[in-house]
Design an enzyme around this catalytic site. Structure first.
Site, short mmCIF file in Angstrom:
data_model
loop_
_atom_site.label_atom_id
_atom_site.label_comp_id
_atom_site.label_asym_id
_atom_site.label_seq_id
_atom_site.Cartn_x
_atom_site.Cartn_y
_atom_site.Cartn_z
N LYS A 33 0.83 -1.20 0.00
CA LYS A 33 0.00 0.00 0.00
C LYS A 33 0.87 1.26 0.00
O LYS A 33 1.98 1.26 0.55
CB LYS A 33 -0.87 0.05 1.27
CG LYS A 33 -1.95 -1.00 1.39
CD LYS A 33 -2.66 -0.86 2.73
CE LYS A 33 -3.72 -1.91 2.93
NZ LYS A 33 -4.91 -1.66 2.10
N ARG A 66 -10.59 -11.34 2.05
CA ARG A 66 -11.48 -12.39 1.56
C ARG A 66 -10.76 -13.74 1.50
O ARG A 66 -11.40 -14.79 1.59
CB ARG A 66 -12.03 -11.99 0.18
CG ARG A 66 -11.04 -11.91 -0.94
CD ARG A 66 -11.50 -11.01 -2.08
NE ARG A 66 -11.45 -9.61 -1.72
CZ ARG A 66 -11.77 -8.61 -2.54
NH1 ARG A 66 -12.18 -8.87 -3.76
NH2 ARG A 66 -11.69 -7.35 -2.15
#
Length: 459
Positions: free
Chosen positions: A238, A312
């Site tokens: 990120k 997920r």
């Protein structure tokens, strides 16, 4: 506790007269002339989250007027504990009677501060309330919300997978529940490969935390919380600003722990299974990579399109494991997608549900309780966007469109078609201060979900 319960609050405590705008208009004419003049001078008209201090003839504080939105507002009194002078107060119910649950919860949360590293400058004012089940419920809700905030606010240095497991173990011990965890390479032996893949690059071992409680004869309720204790984004690292608050990426787990605690505290007639896949998404030579294909507990193969879509990936093994017990309902809570925040902002968690009527009931309930969530569709035609040519499914969509829906559809693949399921994509963070809700970690939807579960299992 900044709220104290007693059958009859002490008369020496300073009275607080609670009003809304309408009640104040009706009351004003009957007030003593001096009080009426004083309130007019300071501009008090009963607006929500405002107050006025009224001095007595001796110059000491004699009375407080407090404005609220309405008698049931869950943050009705939250502006007061850190604004009023230190001391003891009681409610004067002669004008507007607050619901005891709202009074207790709002005052207690109004005094909340995260002071683990920086001591508070002052103690909150104390409120005496008449004892009773409703007030006790309000305090229980406030305690659960504060615990959620504390977990999310704690920096990752002191809130890794092991510390999150310790919090779950303490909760289990409090309510006589069973605690277990599967740690490190044992995840591979027990067939939780996707949890292991995401967490293996960290020096802090990944794990699956499990708490079970309740009568096995009751319907099984499975709660699953995303416990990514820090998210660098992995090899798809990120940008610095996006990484700044990633200590909060275990906010789903914190909220699931709080909801589980309330279910146990209020003795709901369910067989509770709480599952938290707890990992740190780090960067090292053994980190999972874009383009890798990972086999999951269910047997589906995930192609990794981006290592920053890790939530997920850890959730899918936990959901598949939960489904093996054939629960009546599965609920997962996760800080899953930026797309949900773009669509709904910080204050509105996204709700995905198998059944439209359930979703509508939850949205209505959330609005009523001022603990909102908003229904988003499990739009089956979009599933083509997460299908892989190398595996069964890819953890990123083929375009940036409908990112929150793509993530929900991904999770749905790991549950049986007939399984009743709620997925909540939340922020777990206040990005701007409001009374009782300071900037920082936040509990979202747990009051609404608790009320729904009480209706479902005790009606």
């Amino acid at each position: 506790m900044t709220v104290k319960l007693k059958k009859t609050p002490p008369a020496k405590a300073t009275p607080i007269t609670v009003v809304d705008r309408t009640a104040f208009e009706a009351l004003a004419a009957s007030l003593p002339a001096a009080t009426r003049a004083w309130l007019a001078t300071v501009g008090f008209v009963g607006a929500a989250d405002t107050h006025a201090l009224v001095p007595g003839a001796d110059g000491r504080l004699a009375q407080v007027f407090a404005g609220v939105a309405h008698a049931a507002h869950p943050f009705a009194l939250s502006a007061l504990p850190l604004a009023l002078p230190a001391g003891e107060y009681r409610l004067d119910a002669a004008v507007l009677t607050l619901q005891p649950e709202a009074a207790a919860m709002s005052w207690e949360l109004g005094g909340y501060r995260f002071d683990l590293y920086k001591p508070a400058k002052r103690e909150p004012a104390t409120l005496w309330l008449p004892s009773g089940a409703d007030a006790e419920r309000g305090l229980a809700l406030a305690t659960a919300i504060a615990a959620t905030r504390d977990l999310v606010n704690t920096p990752a240095e002191h809130m890794g997978p092991a510390e999150l497991a310790a919090a779950a173990k303490a909760l289990a011990q409090q309510y006589g529940a069973k605690f277990a965890e599967t740690v490190g390479d044992a995840l591979l032996k027990k067939n939780f490969p996707s949890i292991h893949a995401v967490g293996r690059a960290s020096t802090r071992s990944p794990r699956l935390i499990e708490v079970t409680w309740g009568n096995p004869k009751h319907p099984t309720l499975a709660l699953v919380g995303k416990g990514v204790c820090f998210d660098t984004g992995g090899l798809n690292i990120k940008p610095g600003e996006s990484m700044r608050q990633m200590k909060k990426d275990m906010g789903g787990a914190a909220n699931a722990l709080a909801l589980a605690g309330l279910i146990m505290a209020f003795k709901l007639p369910v067989r509770l299974q709480l599952l938290i896949p707890a990992v740190e998404n780090s960067i090292a030579g053994n980190a999972y990579r874009p383009g890798d294909v990972i086999k999951t507990r269910k047997g589906l193969h995930i192609e990794i399109g981006n290592t920053d879509a890790e939530g997920r990936v850890v959730l899918c093994d936990a959901l598949a494991y939960a489904a093996e017990g054939k629960p009546d309902l599965v609920i997962d809570l996760a800080t899953l997608t930026g797309a949900a925040r773009v669509a709904l902002g910080a204050q509105l968690p996204a709700l995905f549900a198998k059944h439209m009527d359930t979703a509508r009931d939850l949205v209505d309930l959330g609005l009523k309780l001022d603990d909102p969530l908003w229904h988003m569709p499990l739009w089956a035609p979009y599933h083509a966007g997460i299908e892989s040519t190398l595996g069964d499914i890819v953890n990123t969509g083929k375009s940036p469109l409908a990112g929150a829906i793509n993530a929900a559809l991904f999770l749905e693949d790991f549950l049986p078609a007939q399984q009743d399921w709620l997925h909540v994509d939340l922020f777990a963070w206040n990005d701007a201060p409001r009374p009782g809700r300071p900037v920082g970690g936040e509990a979202q939807t747990i009051r609404t979900l608790l009320a729904y579960l009480e209706q479902r299992y005790t009606a």
